[in-house]
Motif scaffolding. Structure first.
Motif, PDB file in Angstrom:
ATOM      1  N   HIS A  27       0.847  -1.196   0.000  1.00 25.42           N
ATOM      2  CA  HIS A  27       0.000   0.000   0.000  1.00 25.42           C
ATOM      3  C   HIS A  27       0.878   1.241   0.000  1.00 25.42           C
ATOM      4  N   ASP A  28       0.276   2.384  -0.291  1.00 27.14           N
ATOM      5  CA  ASP A  28       1.004   3.648  -0.276  1.00 27.14           C
ATOM      6  C   ASP A  28       1.405   3.996   1.154  1.00 27.14           C
ATOM      7  N   VAL A  29       2.516   4.722   1.277  1.00 27.69           N
ATOM      8  CA  VAL A  29       3.010   5.123   2.592  1.00 27.69           C
ATOM      9  C   VAL A  29       3.197   6.634   2.600  1.00 27.69           C
ATOM     10  N   LEU A  30       2.551   7.281   3.559  1.00 31.78           N
ATOM     11  CA  LEU A  30       2.683   8.723   3.752  1.00 31.78           C
ATOM     12  C   LEU A  30       3.773   8.958   4.791  1.00 31.78           C
ATOM     13  N   LEU A  40       4.713  11.195  -0.199  1.00 31.87           N
ATOM     14  CA  LEU A  40       3.926   9.998  -0.426  1.00 31.87           C
ATOM     15  C   LEU A  40       4.763   9.021  -1.237  1.00 31.87           C
ATOM     16  N   LEU A  41       4.995   7.836  -0.682  1.00 33.05           N
ATOM     17  CA  LEU A  41       5.687   6.781  -1.412  1.00 33.05           C
ATOM     18  C   LEU A  41       4.636   5.862  -2.003  1.00 33.05           C
ATOM     19  N   VAL A  42       4.707   5.693  -3.303  1.00 32.55           N
ATOM     20  CA  VAL A  42       3.746   4.838  -3.992  1.00 32.55           C
ATOM     21  C   VAL A  42       4.501   4.110  -5.103  1.00 32.55           C
ATOM     22  N   ARG A  43       4.139   2.875  -5.351  1.00 34.09           N
ATOM     23  CA  ARG A  43       4.762   2.148  -6.455  1.00 34.09           C
ATOM     24  C   ARG A  43       4.354   2.785  -7.762  1.00 34.09           C
ATOM     25  N   ALA A  44       5.275   2.861  -8.695  1.00 39.04           N
ATOM     26  CA  ALA A  44       5.034   3.516  -9.973  1.00 39.04           C
ATOM     27  C   ALA A  44       3.885   2.864 -10.740  1.00 39.04           C
ATOM     28  N   ASP A  45       3.764   1.548 -10.681  1.00 35.03           N
ATOM     29  CA  ASP A  45       2.686   0.890 -11.433  1.00 35.03           C
ATOM     30  C   ASP A  45       1.314   1.265 -10.890  1.00 35.03           C
ATOM     31  N   ARG A  46       1.184   1.420  -9.568  1.00 34.45           N
ATOM     32  CA  ARG A  46      -0.099   1.840  -8.997  1.00 34.45           C
ATOM     33  C   ARG A  46      -0.409   3.278  -9.384  1.00 34.45           C
ATOM     34  N   GLU A  47       0.586   4.124  -9.336  1.00 37.76           N
ATOM     35  CA  GLU A  47       0.377   5.528  -9.707  1.00 37.76           C
ATOM     36  C   GLU A  47       0.018   5.651 -11.179  1.00 37.76           C
ATOM     37  N   GLU A  48       0.644   4.870 -12.029  1.00 38.84           N
ATOM     38  CA  GLU A  48       0.343   4.901 -13.459  1.00 38.84           C
ATOM     39  C   GLU A  48      -1.109   4.485 -13.710  1.00 38.84           C
ATOM     40  N   THR A  49      -1.586   3.499 -12.974  1.00 34.83           N
ATOM     41  CA  THR A  49      -2.976   3.061 -13.103  1.00 34.83           C
ATOM     42  C   THR A  49      -3.935   4.185 -12.726  1.00 34.83           C
ATOM     43  N   VAL A  50      -3.632   4.885 -11.640  1.00 30.87           N
ATOM     44  CA  VAL A  50      -4.478   6.003 -11.205  1.00 30.87           C
ATOM     45  C   VAL A  50      -4.470   7.112 -12.258  1.00 30.87           C
ATOM     46  N   ARG A  51      -3.304   7.451 -12.752  1.00 30.09           N
ATOM     47  CA  ARG A  51      -3.221   8.518 -13.761  1.00 30.09           C
ATOM     48  C   ARG A  51      -3.943   8.135 -15.042  1.00 30.09           C
ATOM     49  N   ASP A  52      -3.830   6.869 -15.437  1.00 30.55           N
ATOM     50  CA  ASP A  52      -4.551   6.407 -16.627  1.00 30.55           C
ATOM     51  C   ASP A  52      -6.058   6.527 -16.426  1.00 30.55           C
ATOM     52  N   ALA A  53      -6.530   6.132 -15.250  1.00 31.38           N
ATOM     53  CA  ALA A  53      -7.969   6.194 -14.962  1.00 31.38           C
ATOM     54  C   ALA A  53      -8.465   7.637 -14.954  1.00 31.38           C
ATOM     55  N   VAL A  54      -7.724   8.520 -14.310  1.00 34.39           N
ATOM     56  CA  VAL A  54      -8.126   9.932 -14.267  1.00 34.39           C
ATOM     57  C   VAL A  54      -8.038  10.549 -15.664  1.00 34.39           C
ATOM     58  N   GLY A  55      -7.031  10.163 -16.422  1.00 37.44           N
ATOM     59  CA  GLY A  55      -6.911  10.655 -17.792  1.00 37.44           C
ATOM     60  C   GLY A  55      -8.094  10.229 -18.645  1.00 37.44           C
ATOM     61  N   ALA A  56      -8.517   8.968 -18.512  1.00 35.97           N
ATOM     62  CA  ALA A  56      -9.684   8.482 -19.259  1.00 35.97           C
ATOM     63  C   ALA A  56     -10.943   9.224 -18.824  1.00 35.97           C
ATOM     64  N   ALA A  57     -11.097   9.412 -17.522  1.00 36.56           N
ATOM     65  CA  ALA A  57     -12.278  10.129 -17.013  1.00 36.56           C
ATOM     66  C   ALA A  57     -12.298  11.569 -17.525  1.00 36.56           C
ATOM     67  N   SER A  58     -11.142  12.218 -17.575  1.00 43.09           N
ATOM     68  CA  SER A  58     -11.111  13.602 -18.060  1.00 43.09           C
ATOM     69  C   SER A  58     -11.420  13.663 -19.549  1.00 43.09           C
ATOM     70  N   SER A  59     -11.013  12.663 -20.306  1.00 44.64           N
ATOM     71  CA  SER A  59     -11.346  12.629 -21.739  1.00 44.64           C
ATOM     72  C   SER A  59     -12.849  12.448 -21.938  1.00 44.64           C
ATOM     73  N   VAL A  60     -13.456  11.583 -21.144  1.00 43.31           N
ATOM     74  CA  VAL A  60     -14.908  11.380 -21.227  1.00 43.31           C
ATOM     75  C   VAL A  60     -15.634  12.670 -20.855  1.00 43.31           C
ATOM     76  N   LEU A  61     -15.180  13.315 -19.792  1.00 47.44           N
ATOM     77  CA  LEU A  61     -15.783  14.581 -19.376  1.00 47.44           C
ATOM     78  C   LEU A  61     -15.695  15.615 -20.502  1.00 47.44           C
ATOM     79  N   ALA A  62     -14.530  15.716 -21.123  1.00 48.94           N
ATOM     80  CA  ALA A  62     -14.364  16.694 -22.196  1.00 48.94           C
ATOM     81  C   ALA A  62     -15.288  16.384 -23.370  1.00 48.94           C
ATOM     82  N   HIS A  63     -15.417  15.123 -23.699  1.00 44.05           N
ATOM     83  CA  HIS A  63     -16.304  14.736 -24.798  1.00 44.05           C
ATOM     84  C   HIS A  63     -17.761  15.095 -24.475  1.00 44.05           C
ATOM     85  N   LEU A  64     -18.190  14.752 -23.275  1.00 43.26           N
ATOM     86  CA  LEU A  64     -19.565  15.084 -22.865  1.00 43.26           C
ATOM     87  C   LEU A  64     -19.773  16.593 -22.815  1.00 43.26           C
TER      88      LEU A  64
END
Length: 154
Positions: A27-30, A40-64
């Motif tokens: 898990h992440d460590v503060l 905040l210490l976080v594994r790069a793969d977990r952070e990449e997943t979060v950024r990908d998800a937020v990036g996809a959500a922002s693209s959907v928001l922009a389209h809508l």
């Protein structure tokens, strides 16, 4: 900070790095620091997943938003109540900037500019909420002689 991160002191990382790094695998460590901002210490793969998800959500928001800008502008004050302090024209401008910046930040995977946008507009809404500031904003200062050139000091 709203997170599932476990909390440790920065000195734990220095003295027990193996233990802290094993924790980061689960898990992440503060890390709290006495002499600066927390880290905040976080594994790069977990952070990449979060950024990908937020990036996809922002693209959907922009389209809508491109097809439903008025509806989004009408609903944003429900999500961000401080927007109710803005004049209608400012709310429309905020909505356009909100969509553009969200989409751009999502495509970059960096959201600092989005945080800055929210902070600046929240400050603007706060200024509009103060009667003395509101009066100053609505005053035509050009009629009060403020537009006259100021002579340079000698």
């Amino acid at each position: 900070m709203a997170t599932a991160a476990h909390t440790r002191n920065f000195s734990d990382l220095l003295r027990k790095s193996g233990e802290v790094l094993e924790e980061v695998d689960r898990h992440d460590v503060l890390l709290h620091r006495r002499d600066g901002h927390d880290l905040l210490l976080v594994r790069a793969d977990r952070e990449e997943t979060v950024r990908d998800a937020v990036g996809a959500a922002s693209s959907v928001l922009a389209h809508l938003a491109r097809t439903h800008l008025r509806e989004i502008a009408a609903g944003l004050p429900d999500a961000l109540p401080w927007l109710r302090m803005l004049p209608r024209g400012d709310l429309e401008q905020f909505t356009k900037e909100f969509v553009e910046v969200t989409e751009a930040c999502g495509s970059l995977g960096s959201f600092d500019r989005f945080g800055l946008l929210l902070s600046e507009w929240r400050d603007t809404a706060y200024a509009w909420s103060l009667p003395e500031v509101l009066g100053a904003l609505q005053t035509d200062h050009a009629r009060e002689g403020f537009d006259e050139p100021v002579s340079s000091p000698r």
